[in-house]
Design a protein around this motif. Structure first.
Motif, short mmCIF file in Angstrom:
data_model
loop_
_atom_site.label_atom_id
_atom_site.label_comp_id
_atom_site.label_asym_id
_atom_site.label_seq_id
_atom_site.Cartn_x
_atom_site.Cartn_y
_atom_site.Cartn_z
N LEU A 24 -2.80 16.85 -8.75
CA LEU A 24 -4.11 16.25 -8.50
C LEU A 24 -5.22 17.22 -8.88
CD1 LEU A 24 -3.63 14.75 -4.93
CD2 LEU A 24 -3.76 13.50 -7.08
N SER A 25 -6.27 16.68 -9.47
CA SER A 25 -7.45 17.50 -9.70
C SER A 25 -8.20 17.64 -8.38
CB SER A 25 -8.36 16.84 -10.75
OG SER A 25 -8.97 15.68 -10.20
N GLU A 26 -9.18 18.51 -8.35
CA GLU A 26 -9.97 18.70 -7.14
C GLU A 26 -10.71 17.42 -6.77
OE1 GLU A 26 -13.45 21.72 -5.69
OE2 GLU A 26 -11.95 22.50 -7.10
N ALA A 27 -11.25 16.72 -7.77
CA ALA A 27 -11.99 15.48 -7.53
C ALA A 27 -11.07 14.38 -7.02
CB ALA A 27 -12.71 15.02 -8.80
N GLU A 28 -9.86 14.27 -7.61
CA GLU A 28 -8.90 13.26 -7.15
C GLU A 28 -8.47 13.53 -5.72
OE1 GLU A 28 -6.34 11.94 -11.04
OE2 GLU A 28 -6.12 14.00 -10.33
N ALA A 29 -8.24 14.79 -5.41
CA ALA A 29 -7.83 15.15 -4.05
C ALA A 29 -8.93 14.81 -3.04
CB ALA A 29 -7.48 16.63 -3.98
N ALA A 30 -10.19 15.07 -3.40
CA ALA A 30 -11.30 14.75 -2.50
C ALA A 30 -11.41 13.25 -2.29
CB ALA A 30 -12.60 15.32 -3.07
N GLU A 31 -11.23 12.47 -3.36
CA GLU A 31 -11.30 11.01 -3.25
C GLU A 31 -10.15 10.47 -2.39
OE1 GLU A 31 -10.61 7.02 -5.94
OE2 GLU A 31 -11.07 8.90 -6.96
N LEU A 32 -8.95 10.98 -2.62
CA LEU A 32 -7.80 10.52 -1.85
C LEU A 32 -7.88 10.96 -0.39
CD1 LEU A 32 -4.99 10.98 -4.49
CD2 LEU A 32 -5.75 8.83 -3.46
N ALA A 33 -8.50 12.09 -0.13
CA ALA A 33 -8.67 12.54 1.26
C ALA A 33 -9.51 11.53 2.04
CB ALA A 33 -9.31 13.92 1.30
N LYS A 34 -10.51 10.94 1.38
CA LYS A 34 -11.33 9.91 2.03
C LYS A 34 -10.49 8.68 2.36
CE LYS A 34 -15.56 11.37 -0.26
NZ LYS A 34 -16.55 11.04 -1.30
N VAL A 35 -9.58 8.33 1.46
CA VAL A 35 -8.70 7.19 1.70
C VAL A 35 -7.78 7.47 2.88
CG1 VAL A 35 -6.86 5.76 0.72
CG2 VAL A 35 -8.82 6.43 -0.70
N PHE A 36 -7.20 8.65 2.91
CA PHE A 36 -6.32 9.01 4.02
C PHE A 36 -7.08 9.11 5.34
CE2 PHE A 36 -3.41 10.39 0.61
CZ PHE A 36 -2.32 9.62 0.99
N LYS A 37 -8.33 9.54 5.27
CA LYS A 37 -9.15 9.57 6.47
C LYS A 37 -9.36 8.16 7.00
CE LYS A 37 -13.42 11.34 8.40
NZ LYS A 37 -14.66 12.06 8.17
N ALA A 38 -9.58 7.21 6.09
CA ALA A 38 -9.73 5.80 6.50
C ALA A 38 -8.45 5.29 7.14
CB ALA A 38 -10.11 4.94 5.30
N LEU A 39 -7.32 5.74 6.66
CA LEU A 39 -6.04 5.29 7.19
C LEU A 39 -5.60 6.05 8.44
CD1 LEU A 39 -4.04 4.81 3.88
CD2 LEU A 39 -4.91 3.04 5.42
N SER A 40 -6.32 7.08 8.80
CA SER A 40 -5.89 7.90 9.94
C SER A 40 -6.16 7.26 11.29
CB SER A 40 -6.56 9.28 9.88
OG SER A 40 -7.95 9.16 10.14
N ASP A 41 -6.83 6.13 11.31
CA ASP A 41 -7.10 5.43 12.55
C ASP A 41 -6.03 4.36 12.76
OD1 ASP A 41 -8.37 2.99 14.03
OD2 ASP A 41 -9.61 4.72 14.57
N PRO A 42 -5.40 4.29 13.93
CA PRO A 42 -4.34 3.30 14.17
C PRO A 42 -4.79 1.85 13.99
CG PRO A 42 -4.37 4.92 15.93
CD PRO A 42 -5.57 5.19 15.08
N VAL A 43 -6.02 1.55 14.37
CA VAL A 43 -6.51 0.17 14.22
C VAL A 43 -6.62 -0.17 12.74
CG1 VAL A 43 -8.48 -1.38 14.60
CG2 VAL A 43 -7.69 0.13 16.43
N ARG A 44 -7.17 0.74 11.94
CA ARG A 44 -7.31 0.47 10.51
C ARG A 44 -5.96 0.38 9.83
NH1 ARG A 44 -12.18 3.68 11.26
NH2 ARG A 44 -11.15 5.61 10.67
N LEU A 45 -5.04 1.22 10.25
CA LEU A 45 -3.70 1.16 9.68
C LEU A 45 -3.03 -0.18 9.99
CD1 LEU A 45 -1.79 2.87 8.02
CD2 LEU A 45 -0.91 3.85 10.13
#
Length: 121
Positions: A24-45
């Motif tokens: 992953l590039s640095e930009a891709e990793a930052a973008e995917l981190a936002k996605v994983f942050k969205a998924l880190s909540d049990p209700v959203r998951l």
């Protein structure tokens, strides 16, 4: 006295197959981190799982709210976070909004953890 289990040598290619795909590039990793942050909540998951598994490929917000002991505005907030992460998209039909997953985004996430096919020697 019990013995500590022997740790695998992770530098040995026979031990641990690498994840598939390019690094992953640095930009891709930052973008995917936002996605994983969205998924880190049990209700959203759970919401994402419910939307992805519904017959017909889309779920009405009216069907999603009943599964939780949360207010409709709270569910709407969680759906907004999933939308902003690019995991779902919604379409208003009259009073209700219908949600569906964005398949390319889920494929991208699953591809991060897929092991490459091992070719027998």
């Amino acid at each position: 006295m019990s013995k500590m289990p022997k740790l695998e040598d992770v530098t040995d290619p026979a031990c641990c197959a690498p994840l598939s795909g390019p690094a992953l590039s640095e930009a891709e990793a930052a973008e995917l981190a936002k996605v994983f942050k969205a998924l880190s909540d049990p209700v959203r998951l759970r919401l994402l799982n419910m939307i992805a598994s519904v017959d017909g490929g889309e779920a009405c917000v009216c069907d999603l709210t009943g599964a939780f002991e949360l207010t409709a505005p709270t569910i709407s907030h969680h759906l907004k976070v999933l939308r902003q992460a690019g995991l779902i998209e919604g379409e208003r039909r009259g009073t209700w909004v219908y949600y569906r997953v964005v398949p390319d985004r889920l494929t991208r996430l699953s591809g991060l953890f897929a092991l490459p096919a091992l070719v027998p020697a």
